[in-house]
Structures are given as structure tokens and as C-alpha cells.
Motif scaffolding. Structure first.
Motif, PDB file in Angstrom:
ATOM      1  N   HIS A   1      13.266   5.566  35.327  1.00 55.12           N
ATOM      2  CA  HIS A   1      13.152   4.407  34.426  1.00 55.12           C
ATOM      3  C   HIS A   1      14.525   3.785  34.192  1.00 55.12           C
ATOM      4  O   HIS A   1      14.674   2.551  34.180  1.00 55.12           O
ATOM      5  CB  HIS A   1      12.526   4.833  33.096  1.00 55.12           C
ATOM      6  N   ALA A   2      15.540   4.624  34.017  1.00 55.79           N
ATOM      7  CA  ALA A   2      16.888   4.112  33.800  1.00 55.79           C
ATOM      8  C   ALA A   2      17.440   3.436  35.052  1.00 55.79           C
ATOM      9  O   ALA A   2      18.117   2.404  34.961  1.00 55.79           O
ATOM     10  CB  ALA A   2      17.802   5.253  33.368  1.00 55.79           C
TER      11      ALA A   2
ATOM     12  N   ASN B   1      15.710   0.043  35.436  1.00 52.89           N
ATOM     13  CA  ASN B   1      16.101  -0.918  34.405  1.00 52.89           C
ATOM     14  C   ASN B   1      17.606  -1.055  34.256  1.00 52.89           C
ATOM     15  O   ASN B   1      18.085  -1.629  33.273  1.00 52.89           O
ATOM     16  CB  ASN B   1      15.466  -0.522  33.073  1.00 52.89           C
ATOM     17  N   ARG B   2      18.355  -0.510  35.232  1.00 53.85           N
ATOM     18  CA  ARG B   2      19.794  -0.729  35.331  1.00 53.85           C
ATOM     19  C   ARG B   2      20.556  -0.227  34.105  1.00 53.85           C
ATOM     20  O   ARG B   2      21.489  -0.869  33.632  1.00 53.85           O
ATOM     21  CB  ARG B   2      20.091  -2.221  35.535  1.00 53.85           C
ATOM     22  N   CYS B   3      20.150   0.928  33.582  1.00 57.13           N
ATOM     23  CA  CYS B   3      20.812   1.442  32.381  1.00 57.13           C
ATOM     24  C   CYS B   3      21.009   2.948  32.464  1.00 57.13           C
ATOM     25  O   CYS B   3      20.793   3.655  31.467  1.00 57.13           O
ATOM     26  CB  CYS B   3      20.022   1.060  31.132  1.00 57.13           C
TER      27      CYS B   3
ATOM     28  N   ARG C   1      24.360   5.030  29.499  1.00 57.83           N
ATOM     29  CA  ARG C   1      23.722   4.825  28.198  1.00 57.83           C
ATOM     30  C   ARG C   1      24.393   3.740  27.367  1.00 57.83           C
ATOM     31  O   ARG C   1      23.861   3.300  26.359  1.00 57.83           O
ATOM     32  CB  ARG C   1      23.686   6.142  27.420  1.00 57.83           C
TER      33      ARG C   1
ATOM     34  N   CYS D   1      18.909  -1.509  28.552  1.00 56.68           N
ATOM     35  CA  CYS D   1      17.935  -1.523  29.640  1.00 56.68           C
ATOM     36  C   CYS D   1      17.316  -2.912  29.785  1.00 56.68           C
ATOM     37  O   CYS D   1      17.165  -3.655  28.816  1.00 56.68           O
ATOM     38  CB  CYS D   1      16.840  -0.492  29.391  1.00 56.68           C
TER      39      CYS D   1
END
Length: 354
Positions: A279-280, A283-285, A288, A292
Motif C-alpha cells: 500500500h505504501a 501510494n508513494r509513501c 513515513r 500517501c
């Protein structure tokens, strides 16, 4: 050698050139790829129904009406034949209609996003069978495969049970790529910040070639991996082997190291994976400190942040060359009392300076 033998040798030359080729596209081990191969054959045959007669008649007319043939009929005033017009226009029109119908049907039947309805001809997918989900990430220049249900990950190695539907969720880390296993199904693109899907099944056990079909830079030619079609017990044994290996966890920090460009990466296993890693990535995150994409889109859907959004950026040197002018990105949002990385209501959020 007589002329006829020369002609026969010329006809056999293409077969000789193809003798060492692996015709995997036309003799695939997966039902989807097999249907696509049949589509190629049917389309080729339909087009040859026009091409072969046209070439044959062209040669025949050139020979029959050559200048030296005094016995050929000479009609300099001839300009029309209804029968010929019907043949010239009618036959191609029928071929185009047939090709159009086949294209429309196959486009819907072989839609990569469409869940499988059959394992192979005459064998529908059992109602109690759940597809194996594999999350695919195209890196520079290697492939990362995450098995969310099994909690493992691999680099440049993929395995799946025979006769079990597979759902691939595909994305990329930096540039556009193309995920392609010829024996399994057609290629489908992998793009950063986007997810494509591919539903497929392998029907025969074996080791098959997988690679990138889209040029993506210096290490593109080494973006190859092995896909293993195995029995269900062998797949479970393979999963246990990966889980009990000493490779450790693929965490967010570990992924950021793995993401760095490298060529001809060997096979690697990870016995566990951060549960929200894919998921990260999507969503390019993974970092931290970044917001996202799905969070950004949710904020935009609610009307945006107004003036405060203009200050919610932070500079960061563009990897891998820190000498290039820094770019800015949207930072994460959190309150003073909450840990970083948590998504909070905008009313309680504050901007954290990097």
C-alpha cells in the motif's frame, strides 16, 4: 541442383530457422496465454485467406499476360466486371467483419482485470477456490513479489500452484515497466503510483521465463526471473522454506535499500513483510514523512487544505544524485501528541517542518 529443388529448399528455409525456437506463445502452459495464442493463429489464417490469393493471382497475371505470351487475351478497352468487384470488395469485408467479431469477444473474454471463470476448457473454477494474490513491484532493475496472505516476499523468483487462479496486483517504483510471463498470460504494464491487475492460471508444472517487455534503463536486459508452476503441496513446502529462511523481514527501511538501482540481482527471500508495504509503495509513501497519495486525494475530495496546503511541503534531494536541485514533496500530517505516520482529522492536524 535442379530449379525445383532450389525452390523446395527456399520453402523449407523458414522451418529450418524456426527449428531451435521455443514456440511458447503458440504452445503455452497457461489457459489465458493459450487462448491468446489461438487468437493469433485464427487472425493470421483469416488474413492469409486474402493475402495468399492476392499474391498468387499477382504472380499468375504477371506470368500469363507477359509481353512474350502471344496467346493471352488482349482487351485494351476492358474496364469493369461486376463479378470481380464483388469478389474484390466482398471477401475483405467478410474478413474484417469476422476479425471485428473475434476482437470484440476476445477483448472482453481475456480482459486481464476479469476474474477467471475457468481453469482450462471444460473445467470451471470451483466455487470454493480463492485466487492466490501476488503483489508485483517493478524496481530498477529487478522484480519484487509480495505474497500478502503468506506474509513472505521474494526478489526475482515467483511460484504458484498449478490449476489455481492467480491475481496479480502490479505497480512500479520509479519508471514504467511491463510484466510478462509468455507461458502464463500476455504482458501488462507496471506504472508508479498506479495499479494494474492480471488474472491468470498455470496448467502445467514447470519452470517458465518471466521478464520486462518495456525498456526502462541501463539494467533492463537483466530484469528476468523464474516462474515456477508447482503442485499445491510443493507450493506450501516452498512457502515454508521461505518462512524459515534467515533472510529476515522486508520492512519499509529494508525496501528503501532494496529500491536502489542494481543490475542482475540474485534471487532473494524475505521470511516476513511489513503488512502495509505494498500500500505504501503504491501510494508513494514508503518514507513515513511523506503523505500517501490516497490521503492527498481524500483531502482534495473534501475541498483541499486552503492556504495551509501551500506550506505543507519540504525539500529533499532527488535520488540518487544529491547534487541536483532539491525537489519538494508533501509531508505527512500529524498532531503534536500523536506518533508520526498516523492519518488524523484535518481539524486536529498540524504541519510538521522537515
Amino acid at each position: 541442383m535442379p530449379p525445383l529443388k532450389y525452390f523446395r529448399a527456399l520453402l523449407l528455409l523458414p522451418l529450418a530457422l524456426l527449428a531451435g525456437c521455443d514456440m511458447v506463445l503458440l504452445n503455452a502452459s497457461g489457459d489465458i496465454a493459450r487462448q491468446q495464442g489461438q487468437l493469433i493463429i485464427v487472425s493470421t489464417v483469416l488474413m492469409l485467406l486474402i493475402i495468399v490469393p492476392v499474391i498468387g493471382l499477382t504472380i499468375f497475371f504477371a506470368w500469363k499476360y507477359r509481353q512474350s505470351n502471344k496467346e493471352a487475351t488482349y482487351k485494351p478497352d476492358w474496364d469493369h466486371s461486376t463479378e470481380l468487384e464483388l469478389a474484390i470488395w466482398g471477401a475483405p469485408l467478410l474478413i474484417i467483419i469476422a476479425l471485428g467479431a473475434i476482437t470484440w469477444i476476445s477483448t472482453h473474454t481475456l480482459d486481464p482485470y476479469r476474474p477467471l471463470r475457468r481453469i482450462e476448457p471444460g473445467r470451471p473454477v470451483p466455487a470454493n477456490v480463492k485466487p492466490l494474490t501476488v503483489e508485483v513491484v517493478a524496481l530498477d532493475w529487478k522484480w519484487l513479489f509480495i505474497y500478502p496472505e503468506q506474509g513472505i516476499a521474494t526478489v526475482n523468483e515467483l511460484a504458484a500452484p498449478v490449476d489455481r487462479p492467480i491475481l496479480f496486483k502490479i505497480t512500479a517504483s520509479s519508471v514504467m515497466n511491463s510484466f510478462f510471463i509468455p507461458a502464463l498470460a500476455g504482458q501488462i504494464y507496471a506504472m508508479p503510483g498506479m495499479e494494474t491487475k492480471l488474472n491468470a492460471v498455470i496448467n502445467k508444472p514447470g519452470e517458465f521465463e518471466g521478464f520486462s517487455a518495456n525498456f526502462s534503463g541501463a539494467g533492463f536486459s537483466g530484469m528476468r526471473f523464474k516462474f515456477h508452476g508447482v503442485s499445491e503441496p510443493d507450493f506450501e513446502a516452498w512457502v515454508r522454506t521461505v518462512r524459515t529462511s534467515n533472510a529476515g523481514e522486508l520492512s519499509r527501511a529494508g525496501y528503501q535499500v532494496l529500491e536502489r538501482p542494481s543490475e542482475r540481482e540474485p534471487v532473494r527471500h524475505f521470511s516476513s513483510v511489513a503488512p502495509d508495504l505494498y500500500h505504501a509503495i503504491l501510494n508513494r509513501c514508503v518514507d513515513r514523512n511523506k503523505m500517501c497519495m490516497d490521503q492527498m486525494m481524500a483531502i482534495d475530495a473534501d475541498g483541499g487544505l486552503g492556504k495551509v496546503g501551500a506550506y505543507n511541503v519540504a525539500p529533499r534531494a532527488w535520488q540518487p544524485d544529491a547534487a541536483i536541485a532539491p525537489r519538494t514533496y508533501v509531508t505527512a500530517m500529524c498532531s503534536v501528541n500523536d506518533p508520526a505516520g498516523l492519518s488524523l482529522p484535518l481539524s486536529t492536524a498540524s504541519i510538521r517542518e522537515e
